[in-house]
Design a protein around this motif. Structure first.
Motif, PDB file in Angstrom:
ATOM      1  N   SER A 121     -12.307  73.297  12.249  1.00  0.00           N
ATOM      2  CA  SER A 121     -13.617  73.414  11.579  1.00  0.00           C
ATOM      3  C   SER A 121     -13.572  72.759  10.325  1.00  0.00           C
ATOM      4  O   SER A 121     -14.703  72.391   9.759  1.00  0.00           O
ATOM      5  N   SER A 122     -12.467  73.017   9.550  1.00  0.00           N
ATOM      6  CA  SER A 122     -12.382  72.510   8.243  1.00  0.00           C
ATOM      7  C   SER A 122     -12.257  70.982   8.211  1.00  0.00           C
ATOM      8  O   SER A 122     -12.508  70.586   6.901  1.00  0.00           O
ATOM      9  N   PHE A 123     -11.773  70.311   9.120  1.00  0.00           N
ATOM     10  CA  PHE A 123     -11.729  68.829   8.984  1.00  0.00           C
ATOM     11  C   PHE A 123     -12.840  68.033   9.540  1.00  0.00           C
ATOM     12  O   PHE A 123     -12.976  66.903   9.612  1.00  0.00           O
ATOM     13  N   VAL A 124     -13.686  68.719  10.532  1.00  0.00           N
ATOM     14  CA  VAL A 124     -14.538  68.171  11.473  1.00  0.00           C
ATOM     15  C   VAL A 124     -15.745  67.412  10.759  1.00  0.00           C
ATOM     16  O   VAL A 124     -16.218  66.467  11.090  1.00  0.00           O
ATOM     17  N   SER A 125     -16.224  68.010   9.737  1.00  0.00           N
ATOM     18  CA  SER A 125     -17.405  67.239   8.973  1.00  0.00           C
ATOM     19  C   SER A 125     -17.076  66.026   8.383  1.00  0.00           C
ATOM     20  O   SER A 125     -17.547  65.267   8.233  1.00  0.00           O
ATOM     21  N   THR A 126     -15.666  65.788   7.832  1.00  0.00           N
ATOM     22  CA  THR A 126     -15.170  64.676   7.334  1.00  0.00           C
ATOM     23  C   THR A 126     -15.019  63.516   8.427  1.00  0.00           C
ATOM     24  O   THR A 126     -15.550  62.330   8.414  1.00  0.00           O
ATOM     25  N   VAL A 127     -14.357  64.140   9.416  1.00  0.00           N
ATOM     26  CA  VAL A 127     -14.313  63.150  10.807  1.00  0.00           C
ATOM     27  C   VAL A 127     -15.639  62.607  11.195  1.00  0.00           C
ATOM     28  O   VAL A 127     -16.057  61.510  11.423  1.00  0.00           O
ATOM     29  N   VAL A 133     -18.848  77.476   6.503  1.00  0.00           N
ATOM     30  CA  VAL A 133     -20.313  77.283   6.980  1.00  0.00           C
ATOM     31  C   VAL A 133     -21.260  76.548   5.790  1.00  0.00           C
ATOM     32  O   VAL A 133     -21.785  75.569   6.190  1.00  0.00           O
ATOM     33  N   VAL A 134     -20.885  77.019   4.676  1.00  0.00           N
ATOM     34  CA  VAL A 134     -21.672  76.372   3.418  1.00  0.00           C
ATOM     35  C   VAL A 134     -21.171  75.022   3.038  1.00  0.00           C
ATOM     36  O   VAL A 134     -21.883  74.245   3.098  1.00  0.00           O
ATOM     37  N   ASP A 135     -19.844  74.800   3.410  1.00  0.00           N
ATOM     38  CA  ASP A 135     -19.129  73.392   3.125  1.00  0.00           C
ATOM     39  C   ASP A 135     -19.746  72.448   4.154  1.00  0.00           C
ATOM     40  O   ASP A 135     -20.052  71.180   3.814  1.00  0.00           O
ATOM     41  N   ARG A 136     -19.558  72.948   5.536  1.00  0.00           N
ATOM     42  CA  ARG A 136     -20.214  72.200   6.368  1.00  0.00           C
ATOM     43  C   ARG A 136     -21.573  71.632   6.255  1.00  0.00           C
ATOM     44  O   ARG A 136     -22.141  70.569   6.568  1.00  0.00           O
ATOM     45  N   ASP A 137     -22.459  72.744   5.834  1.00  0.00           N
ATOM     46  CA  ASP A 137     -23.912  72.337   5.782  1.00  0.00           C
ATOM     47  C   ASP A 137     -23.931  71.525   4.855  1.00  0.00           C
ATOM     48  O   ASP A 137     -24.965  70.526   5.044  1.00  0.00           O
ATOM     49  N   TYR A 138     -23.448  71.518   3.437  1.00  0.00           N
ATOM     50  CA  TYR A 138     -23.466  70.515   2.430  1.00  0.00           C
ATOM     51  C   TYR A 138     -23.016  68.858   3.208  1.00  0.00           C
ATOM     52  O   TYR A 138     -23.884  68.161   2.884  1.00  0.00           O
ATOM     53  N   MET A 139     -21.925  68.874   3.646  1.00  0.00           N
ATOM     54  CA  MET A 139     -21.382  67.692   4.190  1.00  0.00           C
ATOM     55  C   MET A 139     -22.296  67.033   5.429  1.00  0.00           C
ATOM     56  O   MET A 139     -22.652  65.874   5.441  1.00  0.00           O
ATOM     57  N   ASP A 140     -22.753  67.948   6.471  1.00  0.00           N
ATOM     58  CA  ASP A 140     -23.636  67.379   7.162  1.00  0.00           C
ATOM     59  C   ASP A 140     -24.923  66.931   7.036  1.00  0.00           C
ATOM     60  O   ASP A 140     -25.508  66.010   7.629  1.00  0.00           O
ATOM     61  N   THR A 141     -25.431  67.675   5.931  1.00  0.00           N
ATOM     62  CA  THR A 141     -26.763  67.243   5.529  1.00  0.00           C
ATOM     63  C   THR A 141     -26.827  65.925   4.291  1.00  0.00           C
ATOM     64  O   THR A 141     -27.769  65.542   4.325  1.00  0.00           O
TER      65      THR A 141
END
Ligand code: DC
Length: 229
Positions: free
Chosen positions: A101-107, A182-190
């Motif tokens: 989960s911690s790497f997936v938004s980067t990929v 959750v907050v980090d992924r929200d930011y990266m995904d949006t």
């Protein structure tokens, strides 16, 4: 035979998209596709091959090796759900860790990865009768889906759900780490450039912070029936 439609369910992480999408697919006898599992599988592959770690991402090597990644879903007869396979190896449990989960938004921000996965997703859904959940299903993968749902809930509610899920699976996790993820992924995904998470203009937004599983299922099923009939 009833008319088959395409159902796109997008939204922030841990909004319970996959739970409701799975239930709907069972009810309608549709194919269910967890597109997030595909991004997780590519992330797992990148981790195993040393292409990504903390503060390091070798996108060129990952891109060059994308052809060696064969993804498939196969039914798990014990759970009744489809498990994610990478090159014919079941990685369903491996892709659900906090590390992935911690790497997936980067990929997932990489256009080469998105191009490959979107093309597989379009192929799976070409005959309709599919419920797919993700971030760009209504905006990119199936722009012409008959029904688009955009799911939301507060970050705290989502982190609590994910925390419980991981604890139930026996993983040793700390709530604050989950909330931060959750907050980090929200930011990266949006905020990513390629296919950021946004609500499609024609999507129906459902905030499920105060809805239980059954209430949410019934709301969406009613919307589907309106489209089919
Ligand atoms: O749904 P999930 O949390 O398992 O998805 C994991 C990540 O994959 C998510 O943080 C963003 C990415 N993803 C994406 O970019 N596009 C999709 N269609 C599905 C997931």
């Amino acid at each position: 035979m009833r008319k088959k439609i395409t159902i796109a369910i997008d939204g922030f992480s841990s909004t319970g998209k996959s739970t409701v999408a799975k239930e709907l697919a069972k009810e309608l006898e549709y194919i269910y596709v967890d597109s997030g599992a595909m991004y997780r599988a590519v992330t797992f592959y990148a981790m195993k091959n040393g292409f990504i770690s903390t503060d390091f991402f070798d996108l060129d090597s990952l891109t060059q090796n994308l052809n060696s990644i064969n993804l498939s879903f196969k039914l798990n007869t014990n759970t009744g759900n489809a498990d994610m396979y990478l090159n014919n190896i079941n990685i369903e449990n491996e892709i659900r860790t906090l590390e992935v989960s911690s790497f997936v938004s980067t990929v997932a921000a990489s256009s080469s990865v998105r191009k490959k996965l979107v093309s597989i997703q379009k192929e799976i859904g070409k005959n309709k009768g599919v419920v797919m959940d993700g971030r760009d299903i209504g905006t990119v993968v199936f722009k012409d889906a008959e029904l688009k749902i955009f799911m939301n809930a507060s970050a705290n509610t989502r982190a609590e759900r994910r925390f419980k899920e991981l604890i139930d699976k026996g993983q040793n996790v700390i709530f604050d780490d989950i909330l931060k993820n959750v907050v980090d992924r929200d930011y990266m995904d949006t905020t990513r450039e390629d296919s950021p998470l946004v609500k499609a203009n024609d999507a129906i937004e459902i905030d499920n912070s105060n809805l239980n599983r059954k209430e949410q299922f019934d709301i969406i099923l009613k919307l589907i029936e309106e489209k089919i009939n």
